[in-house]
Motif scaffolding. Structure first.
Motif, PDB file in Angstrom:
ATOM      1  N   GLU A 113     -10.143  -6.406  -9.281  1.00 14.99           N
ATOM      2  CA  GLU A 113     -10.880  -7.275  -8.464  1.00 14.99           C
ATOM      3  C   GLU A 113     -12.268  -5.996  -8.080  1.00 14.99           C
ATOM      4  O   GLU A 113     -12.980  -6.273  -7.981  1.00 14.99           O
ATOM      5  N   TYR A 114     -10.875  -5.184  -7.128  1.00 19.24           N
ATOM      6  CA  TYR A 114     -12.416  -4.302  -7.069  1.00 19.24           C
ATOM      7  C   TYR A 114     -13.439  -3.449  -7.387  1.00 19.24           C
ATOM      8  O   TYR A 114     -14.229  -2.266  -7.414  1.00 19.24           O
ATOM      9  N   HIS A 115     -12.214  -3.112  -8.766  1.00 13.92           N
ATOM     10  CA  HIS A 115     -12.899  -1.661  -9.706  1.00 13.92           C
ATOM     11  C   HIS A 115     -13.124  -2.991 -10.456  1.00 13.92           C
ATOM     12  O   HIS A 115     -13.909  -1.937 -11.550  1.00 13.92           O
ATOM     13  N   GLY A 116     -14.254  -3.999 -11.370  1.00 13.76           N
ATOM     14  CA  GLY A 116     -14.411  -4.730 -11.999  1.00 13.76           C
ATOM     15  C   GLY A 116     -15.197  -4.178 -12.855  1.00 13.76           C
ATOM     16  O   GLY A 116     -16.308  -2.620 -11.586  1.00 13.76           O
ATOM     17  N   ARG A 117     -15.274  -3.670 -14.024  1.00  9.78           N
ATOM     18  CA  ARG A 117     -16.642  -2.866 -14.864  1.00  9.78           C
ATOM     19  C   ARG A 117     -16.475  -3.672 -15.911  1.00  9.78           C
ATOM     20  O   ARG A 117     -15.343  -4.833 -17.003  1.00  9.78           O
ATOM     21  N   GLN A 118     -17.534  -3.727 -16.333  1.00  6.12           N
ATOM     22  CA  GLN A 118     -18.210  -4.665 -17.734  1.00  6.12           C
ATOM     23  C   GLN A 118     -18.039  -4.225 -18.716  1.00  6.12           C
ATOM     24  O   GLN A 118     -17.167  -5.381 -19.423  1.00  6.12           O
ATOM     25  N   ASP A 119     -16.645  -2.642 -19.142  1.00  2.84           N
ATOM     26  CA  ASP A 119     -16.290  -2.633 -20.748  1.00  2.84           C
ATOM     27  C   ASP A 119     -14.518  -2.470 -20.481  1.00  2.84           C
ATOM     28  O   ASP A 119     -13.752  -2.141 -21.324  1.00  2.84           O
ATOM     29  N   VAL A 120     -14.326  -3.341 -18.804  1.00  2.00           N
ATOM     30  CA  VAL A 120     -12.738  -3.498 -18.783  1.00  2.00           C
ATOM     31  C   VAL A 120     -12.603  -4.859 -18.604  1.00  2.00           C
ATOM     32  O   VAL A 120     -13.253  -5.571 -17.916  1.00  2.00           O
ATOM     33  N   VAL A 121     -11.887  -5.479 -18.691  1.00  2.00           N
ATOM     34  CA  VAL A 121     -11.294  -7.211 -18.479  1.00  2.00           C
ATOM     35  C   VAL A 121      -9.600  -6.965 -18.206  1.00  2.00           C
ATOM     36  O   VAL A 121      -8.808  -6.102 -18.267  1.00  2.00           O
ATOM     37  N   PHE A 122      -9.580  -7.552 -17.160  1.00  2.00           N
ATOM     38  CA  PHE A 122      -8.292  -7.910 -16.676  1.00  2.00           C
ATOM     39  C   PHE A 122      -7.521  -8.925 -16.447  1.00  2.00           C
ATOM     40  O   PHE A 122      -8.072 -10.637 -16.297  1.00  2.00           O
ATOM     41  N   VAL A 123      -6.101  -8.739 -17.297  1.00  2.00           N
ATOM     42  CA  VAL A 123      -6.047 -10.342 -18.051  1.00  2.00           C
ATOM     43  C   VAL A 123      -4.094 -10.477 -17.046  1.00  2.00           C
ATOM     44  O   VAL A 123      -3.279  -9.353 -16.768  1.00  2.00           O
ATOM     45  N   PRO A 124      -3.647 -11.389 -16.100  1.00  2.00           N
ATOM     46  CA  PRO A 124      -2.715 -11.836 -15.752  1.00  2.00           C
ATOM     47  C   PRO A 124      -1.942 -11.251 -16.543  1.00  2.00           C
ATOM     48  O   PRO A 124      -2.068 -12.045 -17.454  1.00  2.00           O
ATOM     49  N   VAL A 125      -0.531 -10.585 -15.972  1.00  2.00           N
ATOM     50  CA  VAL A 125       0.738 -11.135 -16.541  1.00  2.00           C
ATOM     51  C   VAL A 125       2.044 -11.494 -15.366  1.00  2.00           C
ATOM     52  O   VAL A 125       2.236 -11.168 -14.538  1.00  2.00           O
ATOM     53  N   ALA A 126       2.366 -12.484 -16.424  1.00  2.00           N
ATOM     54  CA  ALA A 126       3.524 -12.704 -15.532  1.00  2.00           C
ATOM     55  C   ALA A 126       4.382 -12.501 -16.250  1.00  2.00           C
ATOM     56  O   ALA A 126       4.890 -12.176 -17.168  1.00  2.00           O
ATOM     57  N   GLY A 127       5.850 -12.520 -15.450  1.00  2.00           N
ATOM     58  CA  GLY A 127       7.405 -11.876 -15.623  1.00  2.00           C
ATOM     59  C   GLY A 127       7.026 -10.527 -15.829  1.00  2.00           C
ATOM     60  O   GLY A 127       8.602 -10.286 -15.777  1.00  2.00           O
ATOM     61  N   VAL A 128       6.697  -9.944 -15.117  1.00  2.00           N
ATOM     62  CA  VAL A 128       7.066  -8.274 -14.560  1.00  2.00           C
ATOM     63  C   VAL A 128       6.722  -8.168 -13.233  1.00  2.00           C
ATOM     64  O   VAL A 128       6.562  -9.332 -11.994  1.00  2.00           O
ATOM     65  N   PRO A 129       8.041  -7.257 -12.420  1.00  2.00           N
ATOM     66  CA  PRO A 129       7.694  -7.665 -10.560  1.00  2.00           C
ATOM     67  C   PRO A 129       5.835  -7.500  -9.780  1.00  2.00           C
ATOM     68  O   PRO A 129       5.231  -6.772 -10.375  1.00  2.00           O
ATOM     69  N   ASP A 130       5.698  -7.503  -9.261  1.00  2.00           N
ATOM     70  CA  ASP A 130       4.787  -7.955  -8.575  1.00  2.00           C
ATOM     71  C   ASP A 130       4.380  -6.560  -7.640  1.00  2.00           C
ATOM     72  O   ASP A 130       5.267  -6.248  -7.670  1.00  2.00           O
ATOM     73  N   SER A 131       3.045  -6.376  -7.221  1.00  2.00           N
ATOM     74  CA  SER A 131       2.599  -4.504  -6.875  1.00  2.00           C
ATOM     75  C   SER A 131       3.100  -5.053  -5.729  1.00  2.00           C
ATOM     76  O   SER A 131       2.699  -6.292  -4.773  1.00  2.00           O
ATOM     77  N   VAL A 132       3.170  -3.995  -4.732  1.00  2.00           N
ATOM     78  CA  VAL A 132       4.357  -4.193  -3.433  1.00  2.00           C
ATOM     79  C   VAL A 132       3.350  -3.117  -2.765  1.00  2.00           C
ATOM     80  O   VAL A 132       3.877  -1.719  -3.539  1.00  2.00           O
ATOM     81  N   LEU A 133       3.327  -3.359  -1.058  1.00  2.00           N
ATOM     82  CA  LEU A 133       3.102  -1.835  -0.942  1.00  2.00           C
ATOM     83  C   LEU A 133       4.088  -1.124   0.394  1.00  2.00           C
ATOM     84  O   LEU A 133       4.383  -2.105   0.627  1.00  2.00           O
ATOM     85  N   GLY A 134       4.063  -0.123   1.302  1.00  2.00           N
ATOM     86  CA  GLY A 134       4.709   0.568   1.778  1.00  2.00           C
ATOM     87  C   GLY A 134       4.631   1.535   2.415  1.00  2.00           C
ATOM     88  O   GLY A 134       3.391   1.934   2.059  1.00  2.00           O
ATOM     89  N   MET A 135       4.596   1.090   3.552  1.00  2.00           N
ATOM     90  CA  MET A 135       3.929   2.455   4.768  1.00  2.00           C
ATOM     91  C   MET A 135       5.201   3.363   4.715  1.00  2.00           C
ATOM     92  O   MET A 135       6.736   3.350   5.414  1.00  2.00           O
ATOM     93  N   VAL A 136       4.771   4.663   4.398  1.00  2.00           N
ATOM     94  CA  VAL A 136       5.988   6.315   4.789  1.00  2.00           C
ATOM     95  C   VAL A 136       5.709   7.416   5.311  1.00  2.00           C
ATOM     96  O   VAL A 136       4.646   7.331   5.758  1.00  2.00           O
ATOM     97  N   TRP A 137       6.514   7.907   5.543  1.00  2.00           N
ATOM     98  CA  TRP A 137       6.362   8.823   6.702  1.00  2.00           C
ATOM     99  C   TRP A 137       7.852   8.902   6.201  1.00  2.00           C
ATOM    100  O   TRP A 137       8.505   9.402   6.179  1.00  2.00           O
ATOM    101  N   HIS A 138       7.454  11.093   6.813  1.00  2.00           N
ATOM    102  CA  HIS A 138       8.752  11.754   6.544  1.00  2.00           C
ATOM    103  C   HIS A 138       9.943  11.341   7.237  1.00  2.00           C
ATOM    104  O   HIS A 138       9.888  11.666   8.552  1.00  2.00           O
ATOM    105  N   ARG A 139      10.669  12.000   7.300  1.00  2.00           N
ATOM    106  CA  ARG A 139      12.172  11.688   7.776  1.00  2.00           C
ATOM    107  C   ARG A 139      12.178  12.582   9.355  1.00  2.00           C
ATOM    108  O   ARG A 139      12.541  12.008  10.462  1.00  2.00           O
ATOM    109  N   ASP A 140      12.084  13.495   9.204  1.00  2.00           N
ATOM    110  CA  ASP A 140      11.285  14.723  10.211  1.00  2.00           C
ATOM    111  C   ASP A 140      10.167  14.171  10.933  1.00  2.00           C
ATOM    112  O   ASP A 140      10.489  15.468  11.732  1.00  2.00           O
ATOM    113  N   GLY A 141       8.897  13.546  10.506  1.00  2.00           N
ATOM    114  CA  GLY A 141       7.996  13.496  11.031  1.00  2.00           C
ATOM    115  C   GLY A 141       8.164  12.337  11.926  1.00  2.00           C
ATOM    116  O   GLY A 141       6.676  11.587  12.213  1.00  2.00           O
ATOM    117  N   GLU A 142       8.568  11.492  12.358  1.00  2.00           N
ATOM    118  CA  GLU A 142       8.581  10.544  13.070  1.00  2.00           C
ATOM    119  C   GLU A 142       8.728  10.081  14.615  1.00  2.00           C
ATOM    120  O   GLU A 142       8.633  10.996  15.124  1.00  2.00           O
TER     121      GLU A 142
END
Length: 295
Positions: free
Chosen positions: A244-273
């Motif tokens: 939705e954010y990167h919508g453009r006239q020459d590209v179409v975005f089609v929903p896909v079922a049966g693939v894992p969802d996109s998920v975000l995570g916060m990461v940091w270095h083990r020595d940098g907590e």
């Protein structure tokens, strides 16, 4: 135990991860010869070799493997206790550098604003993380933590709050046969070239975001990928908010079922907590799925 130095233990643990004297020296900001000296001092205290070094490889001895396994949790606890004491003395202050993949939209900024309201003495700075190098900025100390697309399977990184689970869409050119479809199944992508991230993104991470055996271009940035999609050089999996954010006239975005969802995570270095990182993790976790948009 007499005269045992933390620097020797730290050097051994880093060398056990890198298995390379040069890279160990770079991480510790010392010369390669200094790494050898610290290791030799530790081995002298123990009375046996911990590392075998030849012209071709570096590896731990059986004793070194056992010592690393037993030392790591104790070292982390001791280092953490010292850091927590320091931070308690000065509070959550200074600055924290936060990396992100994709777009720092209003929801990400709202999470950072909430963090700064809770900790007015700490300034949050944000920087974009390259699409093709999701973990490099954290690993090299360019940012203190980053919001990245999962999966994360890096032994030197900590995975914190996991959030923003979103349905996947496939980006295709308006000229592509899929452009006329209202939805797709995972099987529809089996013979479709899926544009992936280029190295240094790990192979497992690239495969997760381009699960196709059909050869396709690899790109460094999201914009490079969308440009190739528009040129009908391949398709690209993206989560719905990114589509939705990167919508453009020459590209179409089609929903896909049966693939894992996109998920975000916060990461940091083990020595940098630090207290700052932990406070940010609490703010991001509290913001929930509204905290950020997928990369």
């Amino acid at each position: 135990m007499s005269g045992l130095e933390m620097r020797e233990l730290e050097c051994f643990l880093v060398l056990a991860e890198e298995l390379h004297f040069g890279r160990t020296g770079e991480r510790l900001y010392v010369s390669q010869s200094r790494v050898s000296q610290l290791l030799a001092a530790l081995e002298h205290r123990i009375g046996a070799r911990l590392v075998e070094r030849t012209s071709r490889r570096v590896r731990l001895t059986p004793l070194g493997e056992r010592f690393r396994t037993e030392l790591r949790p104790a070292y982390d606890e001791l280092a953490g206790a010292v850091e927590r004491a320091r931070e308690s003395a000065r509070g959550v202050s200074g600055r924290i550098r936060v990396g992100f993949q994709g777009t720092a939209d209003a929801r990400l900024m709202a999470a950072i604003t909430a963090f700064q309201e809770q900790h007015p003495g700490c300034v949050a700075e944000i920087a974009e993380v390259p699409f093709a190098d999701p973990f490099g900025a954290v690993r090299h100390g360019e940012v203190d933590a980053a919001i990245v697309l999962l999966p994360v399977a890096e032994p030197d990184l900590v995975l914190g709050p996991v959030f923003s689970r979103q349905q996947q869409t496939v980006a295709v050119s308006v000229r592509h046969p899929f452009a006329a479809r209202t939805s797709l199944a995972a099987a529809d992508l089996a013979d479709t070239p899926l544009i992936s991230a280029a190295p240094p993104a790990p192979a497992y991470w690239r495969a997760a975001h381009a699960p196709s055996a059909v050869p396709a271009p690899a790109v460094r940035t999201l914009q490079e990928g969308l440009t190739l999609v528009a040129a009908d050089r391949g398709a690209m999996l993206l989560c719905r908010p990114t589509a939705e954010y990167h919508g453009r006239q020459d590209v179409v975005f089609v929903p896909v079922a049966g693939v894992p969802d996109s998920v975000l995570g916060m990461v940091w270095h083990r020595d940098g907590e630090t207290a700052r990182v932990r406070a940010l993790a609490r703010a991001v976790a509290g913001a929930g799925d509204a905290a950020v948009t997928a990369a």
